[in-house]
Design an enzyme around this catalytic site. Structure first.
Site, PDB file in Angstrom:
ATOM      1  N   ARG A   1       0.872  -1.175   0.000  1.00 36.13           N
ATOM      2  CA  ARG A   1       0.000   0.000   0.000  1.00 36.13           C
ATOM      3  C   ARG A   1       0.910   1.226   0.000  1.00 36.13           C
ATOM      4  O   ARG A   1       2.038   1.178   0.490  1.00 36.13           O
ATOM      5  CB  ARG A   1      -0.884   0.030   1.242  1.00 36.13           C
ATOM      6  CG  ARG A   1      -1.802  -1.175   1.410  1.00 36.13           C
ATOM      7  CD  ARG A   1      -2.581  -1.062   2.717  1.00 36.13           C
ATOM      8  NE  ARG A   1      -3.519  -2.167   2.910  1.00 36.13           N
ATOM      9  CZ  ARG A   1      -3.259  -3.270   3.598  1.00 36.13           C
ATOM     10  NH1 ARG A   1      -2.068  -3.423   4.191  1.00 36.13           N
ATOM     11  NH2 ARG A   1      -4.160  -4.221   3.718  1.00 36.13           N
TER      12      ARG A   1
ATOM     13  N   LYS B   1      -2.074  -2.243   8.092  1.00 37.93           N
ATOM     14  CA  LYS B   1      -3.214  -1.678   8.823  1.00 37.93           C
ATOM     15  C   LYS B   1      -3.276  -2.245  10.237  1.00 37.93           C
ATOM     16  O   LYS B   1      -2.976  -3.419  10.464  1.00 37.93           O
ATOM     17  CB  LYS B   1      -4.514  -2.009   8.080  1.00 37.93           C
ATOM     18  CG  LYS B   1      -4.690  -1.241   6.772  1.00 37.93           C
ATOM     19  CD  LYS B   1      -6.035  -1.539   6.153  1.00 37.93           C
ATOM     20  CE  LYS B   1      -6.261  -0.697   4.918  1.00 37.93           C
ATOM     21  NZ  LYS B   1      -7.585  -0.956   4.302  1.00 37.93           N
TER      22      LYS B   1
ATOM     23  N   HIS C   1      -2.186   2.270  -5.837  1.00 38.63           N
ATOM     24  CA  HIS C   1      -2.822   0.997  -5.496  1.00 38.63           C
ATOM     25  C   HIS C   1      -2.896   0.076  -6.716  1.00 38.63           C
ATOM     26  O   HIS C   1      -3.009  -1.150  -6.562  1.00 38.63           O
ATOM     27  CB  HIS C   1      -4.220   1.242  -4.932  1.00 38.63           C
ATOM     28  CG  HIS C   1      -4.552   0.354  -3.774  1.00 38.63           C
ATOM     29  ND1 HIS C   1      -3.899   0.411  -2.563  1.00 38.63           N
ATOM     30  CD2 HIS C   1      -5.465  -0.648  -3.651  1.00 38.63           C
ATOM     31  CE1 HIS C   1      -4.408  -0.491  -1.736  1.00 38.63           C
ATOM     32  NE2 HIS C   1      -5.345  -1.161  -2.376  1.00 38.63           N
TER      33      HIS C   1
ATOM     34  N   TYR D   1      -9.309 -11.144  -6.780  1.00 39.77           N
ATOM     35  CA  TYR D   1      -8.340 -11.305  -7.863  1.00 39.77           C
ATOM     36  C   TYR D   1      -8.594 -12.560  -8.691  1.00 39.77           C
ATOM     37  O   TYR D   1      -8.081 -12.686  -9.791  1.00 39.77           O
ATOM     38  CB  TYR D   1      -6.917 -11.325  -7.294  1.00 39.77           C
ATOM     39  CG  TYR D   1      -6.561 -10.003  -6.662  1.00 39.77           C
ATOM     40  CD1 TYR D   1      -6.341  -8.879  -7.441  1.00 39.77           C
ATOM     41  CD2 TYR D   1      -6.486  -9.866  -5.274  1.00 39.77           C
ATOM     42  CE1 TYR D   1      -6.051  -7.650  -6.861  1.00 39.77           C
ATOM     43  CE2 TYR D   1      -6.193  -8.651  -4.686  1.00 39.77           C
ATOM     44  CZ  TYR D   1      -5.982  -7.546  -5.488  1.00 39.77           C
ATOM     45  OH  TYR D   1      -5.704  -6.337  -4.913  1.00 39.77           O
TER      46      TYR D   1
ATOM     47  N   ARG E   1      -0.259  -2.441  -6.616  1.00 43.89           N
ATOM     48  CA  ARG E   1      -0.569  -3.510  -5.655  1.00 43.89           C
ATOM     49  C   ARG E   1      -1.519  -4.535  -6.294  1.00 43.89           C
ATOM     50  O   ARG E   1      -1.331  -5.744  -6.156  1.00 43.89           O
ATOM     51  CB  ARG E   1      -1.178  -2.881  -4.399  1.00 43.89           C
ATOM     52  CG  ARG E   1      -1.617  -3.866  -3.306  1.00 43.89           C
ATOM     53  CD  ARG E   1      -1.991  -3.042  -2.074  1.00 43.89           C
ATOM     54  NE  ARG E   1      -2.821  -3.761  -1.130  1.00 43.89           N
ATOM     55  CZ  ARG E   1      -2.358  -4.521  -0.142  1.00 43.89           C
ATOM     56  NH1 ARG E   1      -1.055  -4.696  -0.013  1.00 43.89           N
ATOM     57  NH2 ARG E   1      -3.185  -5.108   0.704  1.00 43.89           N
TER      58      ARG E   1
ATOM     59  N   HIS F   1      -4.023  -9.083   3.897  1.00 42.81           N
ATOM     60  CA  HIS F   1      -5.479  -9.086   4.020  1.00 42.81           C
ATOM     61  C   HIS F   1      -5.893  -9.920   5.230  1.00 42.81           C
ATOM     62  O   HIS F   1      -5.431 -11.039   5.409  1.00 42.81           O
ATOM     63  CB  HIS F   1      -6.122  -9.689   2.765  1.00 42.81           C
ATOM     64  CG  HIS F   1      -6.086  -8.779   1.579  1.00 42.81           C
ATOM     65  ND1 HIS F   1      -6.249  -9.225   0.280  1.00 42.81           N
ATOM     66  CD2 HIS F   1      -5.899  -7.437   1.482  1.00 42.81           C
ATOM     67  CE1 HIS F   1      -6.169  -8.208  -0.543  1.00 42.81           C
ATOM     68  NE2 HIS F   1      -5.956  -7.112   0.151  1.00 42.81           N
TER      69      HIS F   1
END
Length: 292
Positions: free
Chosen positions: A142, A166, A237, A272, A240, A263
């Site tokens: 990110r 995150k 992004h 994806y 990514r 994730h």
């Protein structure tokens, strides 16, 4: 009260600074709306929340941003319950607007190489910018993870980096030989900078010796894409997304991709699997009786 809410988001939820800032700002809007409409923030009804959401919707705020605002409001009322200011949360029944699931934009390897090729290496920051693009693409970072990447978290010999994602969650991600080469090409210029206090360990710095901002990376990438003739509407992004898609197309395990992207849920990574229609068509053509 908002200061207490902010501390709660930092200490109890470990949200990113950007999420915290957005949630506090959103709750401020709600409290202002309640004050203007004469609603006690401790005893709002569902209709009061609905009126607020109608108000922000009429201002042209995107559906995704509206969903974030609802999330922030729910966290605020959870905080009030934790602090024993309220017994129950009146925000539990608020429904966030449905967000359509859009397939992410992906660049080809050739387009990424073209963007890197548009960088003028005779300019001081040229090698830095090539290293930025290659590191983001090679590691699936990110943009916030890139600008906060520290030299002490780059293990050149072992060829991996430690990423803080995150919620301050850390993960280890392999880094390619090409990305390491681009970083090493950039380091001599970095050593020539007068680095500002507190920025010594950040890998990517601007000319003034301070860490980069997300906006700087966004503008830089858009500029080189335009110069390279890449017409795709992109952002940092996009690199990514390209990282994940190219891994999947190459046969990588979805769980491994989930781990490298950081994730929390495999459902986020599964998007994806819907991208490469060419790969799916080729599979049918090769293996299905009707495809031969």
């Amino acid at each position: 009260m908002l200061k207490g809410f902010k501390r709660y988001l930092v200490l109890e939820k470990s949200y990113s600074p950007n999420t915290i800032e957005a949630y506090v700002r959103d709750v401020e809007k709600l409290l202002e709306f309640f004050e203007e409409t004469g609603v006690d923030y401790k005893t709002p009804k569902l209709d009061d929340f609905t009126a607020f959401l109608v108000e922000i919707g009429s201002m042209g705020i995107a559906v995704r941003s509206q969903a974030r605002i609802v999330s922030g409001i729910k966290q605020f009322y959870k905080f009030l319950v934790v602090e024993d200011i309220l017994k129950d949360s009146p925000a539990e029944l608020i429904e966030a607007p449905k967000i359509g699931r859009h397939l992410p934009t992906v660049l080809s390897v050739e387009e990424i190489d073209a963007i890197k090729g548009a960088i003028d290496l005779s300019k001081e920051e040229g090698h830095r910018n090539r290293a930025i693009i290659e590191t983001m693409y090679s590691c699936g970072l990110r943009v916030s993870e890139l600008v906060n990447l520290k030299i002490s978290n780059v293990f050149f010999d072992e060829q991996y980096i430690r990423v803080e994602g995150k919620g301050s969650k850390q993960r280890l991600v392999p880094i390619s030989e090409l990305a390491i080469k681009e970083i090493n090409n950039y380091l001599p210029w970095r050593r020539s900078l007068e680095i500002k206090p507190g920025n010594t360990d950040y890998l990517f710095l601007n000319r003034r010796g301070a860490k980069l901002t997300r906006q700087m990376v966004f503008i830089m990438l858009r500029k080189y894409a335009e110069e390279a003739g890449v017409k795709t509407e992109l952002s940092p992004h996009t690199l990514r997304h390209s990282f994940a898609t190219h891994l999947l197309e190459g046969g990588a395990n979805l769980r491994a991709i989930q781990q490298m992207l950081g994730h929390e849920s495999i459902l986020t990574t599964e998007i994806y699997t819907h991208i490469s229609m060419d790969t799916l068509r080729n599979t049918i053509a090769e293996f299905h009786p009707r495809g031969r």
